[in-house]
Design a protein around this motif. Structure first.
Motif, PDB file in Angstrom:
ATOM      1  N   UNK A 170       0.820  -1.199   0.000  1.00  0.00           N
ATOM      2  CA  UNK A 170       0.000   0.000   0.000  1.00  0.00           C
ATOM      3  C   UNK A 170       0.854   1.249   0.000  1.00  0.00           C
ATOM      4  N   UNK A 171       0.259   2.411   0.242  1.00  0.00           N
ATOM      5  CA  UNK A 171       1.021   3.666   0.267  1.00  0.00           C
ATOM      6  C   UNK A 171       2.036   3.645   1.412  1.00  0.00           C
ATOM      7  N   UNK A 172       3.291   3.842   1.084  1.00  0.00           N
ATOM      8  CA  UNK A 172       4.367   3.666   2.072  1.00  0.00           C
ATOM      9  C   UNK A 172       4.170   4.550   3.296  1.00  0.00           C
ATOM     10  N   UNK A 173       3.853   5.830   3.078  1.00  0.00           N
ATOM     11  CA  UNK A 173       3.722   6.739   4.214  1.00  0.00           C
ATOM     12  C   UNK A 173       2.608   6.296   5.160  1.00  0.00           C
ATOM     13  N   UNK A 174       1.483   5.915   4.585  1.00  0.00           N
ATOM     14  CA  UNK A 174       0.360   5.473   5.417  1.00  0.00           C
ATOM     15  C   UNK A 174       0.733   4.219   6.200  1.00  0.00           C
ATOM     16  N   UNK A 175       1.393   3.268   5.556  1.00  0.00           N
ATOM     17  CA  UNK A 175       1.794   2.048   6.253  1.00  0.00           C
ATOM     18  C   UNK A 175       2.786   2.354   7.370  1.00  0.00           C
ATOM     19  N   UNK A 176       3.745   3.253   7.105  1.00  0.00           N
ATOM     20  CA  UNK A 176       4.682   3.663   8.155  1.00  0.00           C
ATOM     21  C   UNK A 176       3.930   4.274   9.331  1.00  0.00           C
ATOM     22  N   UNK A 177       2.963   5.140   9.022  1.00  0.00           N
ATOM     23  CA  UNK A 177       2.186   5.794  10.084  1.00  0.00           C
ATOM     24  C   UNK A 177       1.423   4.776  10.929  1.00  0.00           C
ATOM     25  N   UNK A 178       1.030   3.669  10.318  1.00  0.00           N
ATOM     26  CA  UNK A 178       0.276   2.634  11.030  1.00  0.00           C
ATOM     27  C   UNK A 178       1.183   1.596  11.673  1.00  0.00           C
ATOM     28  N   UNK A 179       2.506   1.750  11.497  1.00  0.00           N
ATOM     29  CA  UNK A 179       3.452   0.803  12.093  1.00  0.00           C
ATOM     30  C   UNK A 179       3.536  -0.515  11.366  1.00  0.00           C
ATOM     31  N   UNK A 180       3.239  -0.530  10.076  1.00  0.00           N
ATOM     32  CA  UNK A 180       3.267  -1.748   9.268  1.00  0.00           C
ATOM     33  C   UNK A 180       4.484  -1.719   8.355  1.00  0.00           C
ATOM     34  N   UNK A 181       5.244  -2.806   8.328  1.00  0.00           N
ATOM     35  CA  UNK A 181       6.419  -2.895   7.458  1.00  0.00           C
ATOM     36  C   UNK A 181       5.984  -2.864   5.999  1.00  0.00           C
ATOM     37  N   UNK A 182       6.658  -2.039   5.203  1.00  0.00           N
ATOM     38  CA  UNK A 182       6.288  -1.859   3.805  1.00  0.00           C
ATOM     39  C   UNK A 182       6.972  -2.915   2.942  1.00  0.00           C
ATOM     40  N   UNK A 183       6.170  -3.722   2.252  1.00  0.00           N
ATOM     41  CA  UNK A 183       6.710  -4.692   1.302  1.00  0.00           C
ATOM     42  C   UNK A 183       6.658  -4.150  -0.123  1.00  0.00           C
ATOM     43  N   UNK A 184       5.561  -3.449  -0.475  1.00  0.00           N
ATOM     44  CA  UNK A 184       5.436  -2.827  -1.791  1.00  0.00           C
ATOM     45  C   UNK A 184       4.699  -1.498  -1.633  1.00  0.00           C
ATOM     46  N   UNK A 185       5.287  -0.456  -2.199  1.00  0.00           N
ATOM     47  CA  UNK A 185       4.666   0.865  -2.168  1.00  0.00           C
ATOM     48  C   UNK A 185       3.771   1.007  -3.395  1.00  0.00           C
ATOM     49  N   UNK A 186       2.477   0.859  -3.200  1.00  0.00           N
ATOM     50  CA  UNK A 186       1.507   0.936  -4.289  1.00  0.00           C
ATOM     51  C   UNK A 186       0.324   1.799  -3.848  1.00  0.00           C
ATOM     52  N   UNK A 187      -0.386   2.445  -4.787  1.00  0.00           N
ATOM     53  CA  UNK A 187      -1.507   3.330  -4.422  1.00  0.00           C
ATOM     54  C   UNK A 187      -2.784   2.578  -4.070  1.00  0.00           C
ATOM     55  N   UNK A 188      -2.656   1.595  -3.197  1.00  0.00           N
ATOM     56  CA  UNK A 188      -3.814   0.838  -2.723  1.00  0.00           C
ATOM     57  C   UNK A 188      -4.718   1.769  -1.911  1.00  0.00           C
ATOM     58  N   UNK A 189      -6.005   1.687  -2.135  1.00  0.00           N
ATOM     59  CA  UNK A 189      -6.955   2.520  -1.412  1.00  0.00           C
ATOM     60  C   UNK A 189      -7.211   3.871  -2.051  1.00  0.00           C
ATOM     61  N   UNK A 190      -6.441   4.225  -3.072  1.00  0.00           N
ATOM     62  CA  UNK A 190      -6.698   5.450  -3.820  1.00  0.00           C
ATOM     63  C   UNK A 190      -7.812   5.198  -4.840  1.00  0.00           C
ATOM     64  N   UNK A 191      -8.237   6.261  -5.504  1.00  0.00           N
ATOM     65  CA  UNK A 191      -9.108   6.133  -6.671  1.00  0.00           C
ATOM     66  C   UNK A 191     -10.522   5.652  -6.351  1.00  0.00           C
ATOM     67  N   UNK A 192     -10.947   5.739  -5.076  1.00  0.00           N
ATOM     68  CA  UNK A 192     -12.291   5.302  -4.703  1.00  0.00           C
ATOM     69  C   UNK A 192     -13.346   6.124  -5.451  1.00  0.00           C
ATOM     70  N   UNK A 193     -14.297   5.421  -6.056  1.00  0.00           N
ATOM     71  CA  UNK A 193     -15.397   6.099  -6.743  1.00  0.00           C
ATOM     72  C   UNK A 193     -16.738   5.460  -6.377  1.00  0.00           C
ATOM     73  N   UNK A 194     -17.783   6.251  -6.565  1.00  0.00           N
ATOM     74  CA  UNK A 194     -19.153   5.794  -6.322  1.00  0.00           C
ATOM     75  C   UNK A 194     -20.073   6.630  -7.200  1.00  0.00           C
ATOM     76  N   UNK A 195     -21.247   6.126  -7.458  1.00  0.00           N
ATOM     77  CA  UNK A 195     -22.275   6.900  -8.155  1.00  0.00           C
ATOM     78  C   UNK A 195     -23.038   7.737  -7.116  1.00  0.00           C
ATOM     79  N   UNK A 196     -22.748   9.023  -7.074  1.00  0.00           N
ATOM     80  CA  UNK A 196     -23.436   9.916  -6.151  1.00  0.00           C
ATOM     81  C   UNK A 196     -24.863  10.146  -6.641  1.00  0.00           C
ATOM     82  N   UNK A 197     -25.805  10.148  -5.707  1.00  0.00           N
ATOM     83  CA  UNK A 197     -27.202  10.327  -6.069  1.00  0.00           C
ATOM     84  C   UNK A 197     -27.868  11.419  -5.261  1.00  0.00           C
ATOM     85  N   UNK A 198     -29.028  11.873  -5.741  1.00  0.00           N
ATOM     86  CA  UNK A 198     -29.826  12.888  -5.063  1.00  0.00           C
ATOM     87  C   UNK A 198     -31.288  12.452  -5.092  1.00  0.00           C
TER      88      UNK A 198
END
Length: 532
Positions: A260-288
């Motif tokens: 996942x994102x290296x900085x976020x994993x470091x902040x959570x105390x998780x050892x970084x194996x691969x720095x990838x934009x996991x969790x980015x790009x979230x989309x949804x169909x917004x409605x009204x």
């Protein structure tokens, strides 16, 4: 046998074998497809892990009852987003929890949509609610044509269409559990397919070979926090692991495993194996929501307001397998392209859209309105739900804790892109034009929570903030192209794939059930033909 619950062959956490060829993490929409395809060869040892339970009661198969996912449905999981700028409030998030996932609780809609061209419907003779027919007439008045088959790429996808739904020959909900893992199949494959419910994969364990990570085992714990004192069970992987835990679950597992994102994993105390934009790009169909009073007989509220009516409908279902209990509250949808609307939300008739046009808004007539529920006992509620199909805004999924049982932190980031706000205004304006046509045709429609026809942007924005909602179509947090290769393998790994809505490059202009099944089918095919 109906009406009793159906028994499924499952295994407990401490009954698992030491190793399997394939481990599927998540038994939802995609997971059931994957388990079916990968276990078809009896030589393949397949394990399917599901955080929810397997129960298959007759109530869970009745379309009207099972789609009530926000009222204590045992097959739904509730979370909340962070506080959003649109409305200054968090948004409720519901997902399926149980074998079959969201196909156990959704509105049964099965649309391929656009642009799935690029990357089952049961015959109905009429609409159960006359309000739907009035909406069709309004579309004709506004120049929005009929789309004969919304899933056929030969038709221009602008206009109104009946929505294909996933019901079986008896009118019951046909989830991916029932379609791909029926009880007889599980019983017949019990020697090589193990379904383990009520568990979570808390992390994947890797070895490193020539700058690539190799998934060697999966650590599994009980979903129930009461099992927190128990040691995890470790299952070795001989071939591949595939994540199908959904748009929130799959990135959560990757990040807990060090991808996942290296900085976020470091902040959570998780050892970084691969720095990838996991969790980015979230989309949804917004409605009204635009909500109205209608005659009580045109609203599902009639079932709660008139007990005798409900009893009669229940008997119709028990004795004849017909009636309102089998009818979805959504039967048609209206698709439009904002580029083909004028500034009042009216279709520009001189424009002739081609087959390559992609609709960017959808309007769904719904035979229910939440705001009406407690306001009026003699009339029913009706909603026109205006939806943004091709949003530019993107949110994030982050770990809120290193506890795998904890919900992740979800920021939907609705309408952050200025273009999204402009297009949802167009969608609301077109929706008000449709409601005006309904009234002009003599249909009894009265505004409850809906703006009048001609209002300024500020008034529209106020309504959008107050009545904005999710449509539960979350995608793209492990997007193909950034996190995944074209083969759905996580970049930098050799035998770890993702196959669910999180893998979509962007949210498609469709309801997600069909695209997720397509991705799962394709993933299984690539896994079975790897190296050939």
């Amino acid at each position: 046998m109906w009406p009793f619950s159906t028994s499924y062959a499952t295994v407990g956490l401490h009954e698992l074998h030491d190793e399997y060829d394939y481990v599927i993490v998540g038994g939802g929409t995609a997971g059931c497809v994957l388990a079916n395809r990968l276990s078809a060869n009896p030589e393949n040892r397949v394990l399917l892990l599901e955080r929810g339970h397997v129960g298959d009661s007759w109530l869970s198969r009745v379309p009207l009852f099972s789609a009530n996912f926000a009222q204590g449905n045992p097959y739904s999981r509730h979370m909340q987003s962070t506080v959003q700028a649109v409305g200054d409030r968090p948004y409720d998030i519901y997902q399926g929890s149980g074998l079959g996932g969201t196909t156990r609780i959704n509105h049964l809609l099965y649309t391929r949509g656009q642009p799935l061209r690029e990357w089952i419907n049961r015959e109905n003779k009429g609409f159960f609610y006359s309000s739907f027919q009035h909406c069709v007439d309004a579309c004709r008045t506004l120049g929005l044509p009929h789309i004969p088959d919304i899933n056929d790429p030969a038709y221009v996808p602008v206009g109104w269409a009946r929505l294909p739904i996933t019901r079986d020959a008896n009118g019951h909900r046909h989830s991916t559990m029932r379609a791909f893992l029926p009880p007889g199949l599980l019983q017949g494959r019990r020697s090589n397919l193990h379904v383990c419910p009520n568990v979570i994969a808390d992390r994947i364990e890797f070895d490193e070979e020539k700058d690539h990570l190799i998934a060697r085992s999966v650590s599994i714990i009980a979903t129930d926090a009461k099992g927190a004192h128990q040691s995890p069970v470790h299952v070795r992987v001989c071939r591949e692991v595939v994540l199908s835990a959904g748009t929130f679950g799959s990135p959560q597992i990757l990040m807990l495993s060090g991808i996942g994102p290296a900085k976020h994993l470091h902040d959570m105390g998780i050892a970084v194996l691969k720095d990838l934009p996991v969790g980015e790009n979230l989309q949804d169909h917004f409605g009204v929501f635009l909500q109205y009073f209608v005659p009580l007989h045109d609203s599902i509220l009639r079932a709660s307001r008139q007990p005798l009516y409900f009893i009669m409908e229940f008997l119709r279902y028990l004795l004849f397998g017909t009636g309102v209990l089998l009818c979805p509250v959504v039967q048609i949808a209206i698709f439009a392209c904002t580029a083909l609307l004028d500034n009042r939300g009216i279709p520009v008739n001189e424009e002739n859209p081609g087959q390559d046009v992609i609709p960017d808004i959808e309007i769904m007539p719904v035979a229910y309105a939440k705001s009406v529920d407690q306001k009026e006992q003699t009339r029913g509620g009706f909603t026109l739900l205006a939806i943004l199909l091709n949003p530019e805004s993107k949110g994030t999924v982050r770990l809120a804790s290193t506890d795998p049982r904890a919900d992740p932190r979800v920021d939907l980031n609705y309408l952050a892109a200025p273009a999204d706000r402009a297009r949802i205004r167009h969608a609301v304006r077109l929706t008000t034009r449709i409601s005006e046509c309904l009234s002009s045709q003599g249909y009894e429609l009265e505004r409850v929570e809906a703006p009048p026809g001609d209002v300024d942007d500020a008034t529209l924005d106020k309504h959008i903030s107050e009545q904005g909602c999710t449509t539960y179509h979350y995608t793209s947090t492990c997007a193909m192209g950034s996190v995944l290769g074209h083969d759905l393998i996580v970049r930098g790994t050799r035998n770890l794939r993702v196959a669910d809505a999180s893998a979509f490059p962007e949210v498609p202009a469709a309801h997600l059930q069909a695209p997720v099944v397509v991705f799962a089918e394709k993933c299984a095919d690539m896994m079975l033909h790897k190296g050939r």
